[in-house]
Design a protein around this motif. Structure first.
Motif, mmCIF file in Angstrom:
data_model
loop_
_atom_site.group_PDB
_atom_site.id
_atom_site.type_symbol
_atom_site.label_atom_id
_atom_site.label_comp_id
_atom_site.label_asym_id
_atom_site.label_seq_id
_atom_site.Cartn_x
_atom_site.Cartn_y
_atom_site.Cartn_z
ATOM 1 N N ARG A 1 54.418 -1.198 10.288
ATOM 2 C CA ARG A 1 54.826 0.117 9.390
ATOM 3 C C ARG A 1 56.163 -0.079 8.843
ATOM 4 N NH1 ARG A 1 54.694 4.382 11.781
ATOM 5 N NH2 ARG A 1 54.286 3.622 13.789
ATOM 6 N N PHE A 2 57.155 -0.595 9.453
ATOM 7 C CA PHE A 2 58.519 -0.801 9.224
ATOM 8 C C PHE A 2 58.483 -1.690 7.820
ATOM 9 C CE2 PHE A 2 62.683 -3.005 9.171
ATOM 10 C CZ PHE A 2 63.420 -1.799 9.296
ATOM 11 N N PHE A 3 57.912 -2.803 8.123
ATOM 12 C CA PHE A 3 58.034 -3.899 6.942
ATOM 13 C C PHE A 3 57.165 -3.453 5.721
ATOM 14 C CE2 PHE A 3 59.638 -6.593 10.511
ATOM 15 C CZ PHE A 3 60.720 -6.842 9.942
ATOM 16 N N ARG A 4 56.341 -2.534 5.551
ATOM 17 C CA ARG A 4 55.190 -2.411 4.543
ATOM 18 C C ARG A 4 56.067 -1.642 3.453
ATOM 19 N NH1 ARG A 4 49.920 0.628 5.733
ATOM 20 N NH2 ARG A 4 49.143 -0.987 4.185
ATOM 21 N N HIS A 5 55.709 -2.071 2.176
ATOM 22 C CA HIS A 5 56.130 -1.394 1.189
ATOM 23 C C HIS A 5 54.724 -0.443 0.712
ATOM 24 C CE1 HIS A 5 59.853 -3.342 -0.066
ATOM 25 N NE2 HIS A 5 59.079 -4.688 0.125
ATOM 26 N N ASN B 1 62.383 -14.298 5.889
ATOM 27 C CA ASN B 1 62.247 -15.259 7.313
ATOM 28 C C ASN B 1 61.154 -16.078 7.392
ATOM 29 O OD1 ASN B 1 65.047 -15.298 8.300
ATOM 30 N ND2 ASN B 1 64.676 -13.025 8.895
ATOM 31 N N GLY B 2 60.385 -16.184 6.231
ATOM 32 C CA GLY B 2 58.849 -16.832 6.219
ATOM 33 C C GLY B 2 57.859 -15.981 6.281
ATOM 34 N N MET B 3 57.858 -14.907 5.807
ATOM 35 C CA MET B 3 56.638 -14.087 5.452
ATOM 36 C C MET B 3 56.053 -14.430 4.265
ATOM 37 S SD MET B 3 54.849 -11.678 6.729
ATOM 38 C CE MET B 3 53.332 -11.065 5.945
ATOM 39 N N ASN B 4 54.653 -14.584 4.179
ATOM 40 C CA ASN B 4 54.080 -14.814 2.828
ATOM 41 C C ASN B 4 53.258 -13.649 2.592
ATOM 42 O OD1 ASN B 4 51.574 -15.249 4.361
ATOM 43 N ND2 ASN B 4 52.413 -17.100 5.074
ATOM 44 N N ALA B 5 52.188 -14.024 1.824
ATOM 45 C CA ALA B 5 51.311 -12.711 1.285
ATOM 46 C C ALA B 5 50.416 -12.515 2.608
ATOM 47 C CB ALA B 5 50.806 -13.139 -0.022
ATOM 48 N N ALA B 6 50.630 -11.608 3.324
ATOM 49 C CA ALA B 6 49.084 -11.190 4.101
ATOM 50 C C ALA B 6 48.141 -10.705 3.534
ATOM 51 C CB ALA B 6 50.169 -10.300 5.409
ATOM 52 N N ALA B 7 47.048 -11.028 3.881
ATOM 53 C CA ALA B 7 45.675 -10.465 3.422
ATOM 54 C C ALA B 7 45.699 -8.905 3.534
ATOM 55 C CB ALA B 7 44.477 -11.004 3.981
ATOM 56 N N PRO B 8 45.445 -8.197 2.599
ATOM 57 C CA PRO B 8 45.443 -6.521 2.967
ATOM 58 C C PRO B 8 44.196 -6.063 3.789
ATOM 59 C CG PRO B 8 45.494 -7.345 0.505
ATOM 60 C CD PRO B 8 45.434 -8.450 1.102
ATOM 61 N N GLY B 9 43.203 -6.930 3.876
ATOM 62 C CA GLY B 9 42.481 -6.731 4.959
ATOM 63 C C GLY B 9 42.798 -6.865 6.398
ATOM 64 N N VAL B 10 43.761 -7.928 6.625
ATOM 65 C CA VAL B 10 44.061 -8.176 7.889
ATOM 66 C C VAL B 10 45.178 -7.133 8.296
ATOM 67 C CG1 VAL B 10 45.546 -9.357 9.248
ATOM 68 C CG2 VAL B 10 43.973 -10.519 7.667
ATOM 69 N N LEU B 11 45.947 -6.520 7.471
ATOM 70 C CA LEU B 11 46.906 -5.495 7.594
ATOM 71 C C LEU B 11 46.174 -4.012 7.969
ATOM 72 C CD1 LEU B 11 49.796 -6.189 5.313
ATOM 73 C CD2 LEU B 11 49.713 -6.914 7.744
ATOM 74 N N ALA C 1 44.461 -0.110 11.932
ATOM 75 C CA ALA C 1 43.603 0.810 12.241
ATOM 76 C C ALA C 1 43.519 0.770 14.106
ATOM 77 C CB ALA C 1 42.226 0.167 12.339
ATOM 78 N N TYR C 2 44.494 -0.101 14.627
ATOM 79 C CA TYR C 2 44.631 -0.079 16.290
ATOM 80 C C TYR C 2 46.145 0.848 16.313
ATOM 81 C CZ TYR C 2 41.090 -3.629 16.904
ATOM 82 O OH TYR C 2 40.041 -4.314 17.080
ATOM 83 N N ASP C 3 46.753 1.325 15.403
ATOM 84 C CA ASP C 3 47.783 2.018 15.440
ATOM 85 C C ASP C 3 47.492 3.499 16.044
ATOM 86 O OD1 ASP C 3 50.561 3.003 15.552
ATOM 87 O OD2 ASP C 3 50.787 2.283 13.466
ATOM 88 N N ASP C 4 47.977 3.993 17.038
ATOM 89 C CA ASP C 4 47.775 5.286 17.310
ATOM 90 C C ASP C 4 48.675 6.280 16.967
ATOM 91 O OD1 ASP C 4 45.390 4.698 18.356
ATOM 92 O OD2 ASP C 4 46.412 4.283 20.302
ATOM 93 N N THR C 5 49.902 5.822 16.517
ATOM 94 C CA THR C 5 51.091 6.794 16.282
ATOM 95 C C THR C 5 50.967 7.467 14.663
ATOM 96 O OG1 THR C 5 52.348 4.947 15.726
ATOM 97 C CG2 THR C 5 52.469 5.499 17.882
ATOM 98 N N HIS C 6 50.883 6.514 13.927
ATOM 99 C CA HIS C 6 50.816 6.906 12.483
ATOM 100 C C HIS C 6 51.981 7.773 12.068
ATOM 101 C CE1 HIS C 6 46.654 5.445 12.354
ATOM 102 N NE2 HIS C 6 46.290 6.068 13.416
ATOM 103 N N GLY C 7 53.193 7.504 12.620
ATOM 104 C CA GLY C 7 54.411 8.113 12.327
ATOM 105 C C GLY C 7 55.023 7.638 11.176
ATOM 106 N N THR C 8 56.210 8.120 10.827
ATOM 107 C CA THR C 8 57.080 7.558 9.967
ATOM 108 C C THR C 8 57.471 6.327 10.423
ATOM 109 O OG1 THR C 8 57.375 9.824 9.010
ATOM 110 C CG2 THR C 8 59.270 8.226 8.560
ATOM 111 N N PRO C 9 57.869 5.272 9.618
ATOM 112 C CA PRO C 9 58.534 3.961 10.416
ATOM 113 C C PRO C 9 59.964 4.351 10.887
ATOM 114 C CG PRO C 9 57.425 3.408 8.399
ATOM 115 C CD PRO C 9 57.224 5.013 8.391
ATOM 116 N N MET C 10 60.713 3.923 11.903
ATOM 117 C CA MET C 10 61.942 3.959 12.246
ATOM 118 C C MET C 10 62.795 3.308 11.280
ATOM 119 S SD MET C 10 61.868 2.806 16.332
ATOM 120 C CE MET C 10 63.503 3.181 16.475
ATOM 121 N N PRO C 11 64.128 4.210 11.078
ATOM 122 C CA PRO C 11 64.939 3.411 9.768
ATOM 123 C C PRO C 11 65.785 2.351 10.236
ATOM 124 C CG PRO C 11 65.807 5.411 11.132
ATOM 125 C CD PRO C 11 64.595 5.250 11.613
#
Length: 582
Positions: free
Chosen positions: A275-279, A288-298, A303-313
């Motif tokens: 969530r920190f790296f998401r726009h 550092n080498g990140m490319n276009a991650a498939a939206p379905g993958v993200l 869906a496995y993230d149980d926190t759903h909170g605001t990303p750390m700053p």
């Protein structure tokens, strides 16, 4: 009973059991029926594969067309494993066998038979190339074959089943005992993950569960930093690891074995980093080498993230800062490059930032394409491919470039770069202020780059200041003192320079208007390229400010959101109209 009679009964049993042998994968690992009573080498469970599938690709594979890494190979009746690969990336994709998931998605008797025929071809004529024996490729192959076992073993006869297990056991033994040099970083973790899967999924590997778990736990503790980032500082590593670690956690549970604490802790730390790296549009920031991650993958991973909170700053161990104000998001690189052994894909983008407003990305880094990386790697890793300051058209990091050395070091690592990178943030009456600096140009040129970003509390404005400060302990070096400050724009942004040449008007896809201004500077609009598009590299535009350090050491600039079209018309200055295209 005669031998012939025993064989007939065995064949009958195999035929009846074979149809029930494998349950189709649902959301968890799949338990496998014991096929050959009394045998120790049998498959117990098949881990779930979280990677996205495309059933339409099954028809291409059935027709003998293998499309990997942007290259197409047509077999024309020959074995795909006997053909010369068009690129190393293509061969890695072929021999990793991840494409089996597309055949499984089609779920028909034809695709199952096709998968079995292709695998049978591989078992009979395995490639002997260096890529085929690469530890990371072997590890990916093991994970793919275990995950897709329900596909290839459905209705399989005993002979194929034994060959399948024999080959799998041989490759597992290769990974466990080979002297091959496994590169540090993601590749090493993936090999250990494969060995952990093997010990859990195969009966004849169960004795290795404890050892495999211990090695994986130690490596996770070393490579996953306390804030959840990967030691390579590449966001893509998080995606790749979670796609393997989440099913591994399920596989431990399916075997009724407690997952190791290091595995659980690593997953818990890594999920907030997603969530920190998401726009706002769901895409990842390009560092550092990140490319276009498939939206379905993200979406699957989140869906496995149980926190759903605001990303750390702030991610202090990985070296990134995130600022959110209203609908505005800023993500900045505030860390030094990783160690040389982990920097084969690292970029020279220190103090670069990306900016988005709602679901619209505005300022980006160029990124790197998903396929055909070798063609773009040198440019994509350079400082000029990032939204930051470049001195004398020189990157803030130095890369190994000699071919022989690259082969020896398995890539082109960073051998020199910023050693001291500082950042701190504070809340003021003007908003949030992020102050950053790096010394990547100190040894070579005697300068330190300082950047200050001030974000308004309502997210309607960002003010920036870039300064080249002389290092007190260094004299000015070199004859060149020119520098450029670049702001690469997302391809969806339409931009026109203002008539006075000191600003530009940016139109977003949702018709919002932002204005870039550099009151005392002349700006240029130059061609750029957005490499991380889902459909490949795309032409785009960059805003560039050029100056000389000995004449102007400090440049101020800003991005401001227009309140409304009516207000913009009321304040319109005819001297600052957008330039019309020629």
């Amino acid at each position: 009973m005669s031998v012939t009679g025993q064989r007939r009964i065995s064949a009958l049993l195999l035929g009846r059991v074979g149809r029930k042998v494998l349950a189709r994968a649902s959301g968890t690992s799949v338990a496998l029926t014991r096929i050959l009573p009394g045998r120790s080498d049998r498959l117990l469970i098949a881990p779930h594969d979280l990677r996205t599938t495309d059933a339409t690709r099954a028809a291409e594979i059935y027709s003998g067309r293998f499309v990997f890494a942007g290259k197409i190979v047509t077999c024309h009746g020959r074995s795909v494993f006997e053909l010369d690969p068009p690129s190393e990336e293509w061969e890695v994709a072929l021999l990793g066998f991840g494409w089996l998931r597309h055949l499984r998605a089609a779920d028909s008797a034809i695709t199952r038979a096709n998968a079995r025929a292709l695998l049978d071809d591989w078992l009979a004529h395995p490639r002997k190339s260096a890529v085929a024996k690469r530890a990371d490729v072997v590890g990916r192959r093991i994970i793919s074959l275990l995950s897709q076992a329900p596909l290839v073993l459905h209705d399989a006869d005993a002979r194929f089943y034994r060959r399948f297990l024999k080959n799998l056991t041989r490759e597992i033994r290769f990974l466990r005992y080979t002297k091959a040099d496994i590169p540090d970083g993601l590749a090493r973790l993936q090999v250990l993950i494969a060995l952990c899967y093997a010990s859990l999924c195969l009966a004849n590997q169960a004795k290795h569960i404890k050892g495999a778990t211990k090695k994986l736990s130690d490596e996770l503790q070393r490579q996953i930093l306390p804030d959840g980032g990967h030691v390579s500082r590449n966001p893509e590593a998080l995606v790749e690891l979670l796609l393997d670690l989440l099913p591994l956690r399920q596989t431990f549970a399916a075997r009724n074995i407690a997952p190791p604490p290091a595995l659980l802790n690593a997953i818990d730390r890594m999920m907030p980093m997603l969530r920190f790296f998401r726009h706002g549009d769901g895409s990842f920031a390009l560092f550092n080498g990140m490319n276009a991650a498939a939206p379905g993958v993200l979406a699957t991973l989140l869906a496995y993230d149980d926190t759903h909170g605001t990303p750390m700053p702030h991610m202090p161990h990985t070296g990134f800062q995130r600022l959110d104000a209203g609908t505005l998001t800023i993500i900045a690189d505030t860390g030094p490059p990783p160690p040389p052994s982990l920097s084969r894909d690292a970029h020279a983008g220190c103090l670069s930032f990306e900016m988005s407003s709602g679901v619209n990305r505005i300022v980006v880094n160029c990124g790197i394409p998903s396929t055909g990386r070798d063609n773009w790697r040198s440019f994509a890793r350079s400082t000029a491919a990032h939204s930051t300051l470049t001195y004398a058209e020189t990157s803030s990091c130095q890369f190994v470039e000699r071919t022989a050395m690259k082969r020896m070091l398995q890539g082109s690592p960073i051998v020199a770069g910023p050693e001291t990178v500082e950042s701190y943030r504070e809340i003021t009456s003007e908003g949030t202020v992020l102050t950053m600096s790096h010394d990547g140009y100190r040894k070579q040129f005697g300068f330190i780059h300082r950047r200050v970003l001030t974000i308004a509390a309502d997210g309607s404005r960002i003010d920036g200041e870039d300064e080249l400060a002389k290092d007190p302990g260094s004299a000015f070096r070199g004859s060149m003192d020119d520098y450029a400050i670049r702001f690469h724009l997302h391809p969806s942004i339409k931009v026109n320079r203002l008539s006075d040449g000191r600003g530009a008007m940016l139109m977003l896809p949702n018709r919002d208007v932002w204005t870039f201004e550099a009151p005392h500077q002349k700006i240029d609009l130059e061609d750029s390229v957005f490499l991380a598009g889902s459909d490949g590299p795309r032409r785009t535009t960059q805003i560039v400010i050029r100056q000389h350090a000995r004449q102007v050491a400090t440049v101020n600039w800003s991005f401001a959101k227009s309140a409304s079209a009516a207000a913009a018309n009321a304040r319109r200055d005819p001297r600052r109209e957008p330039e019309l295209p020629l």
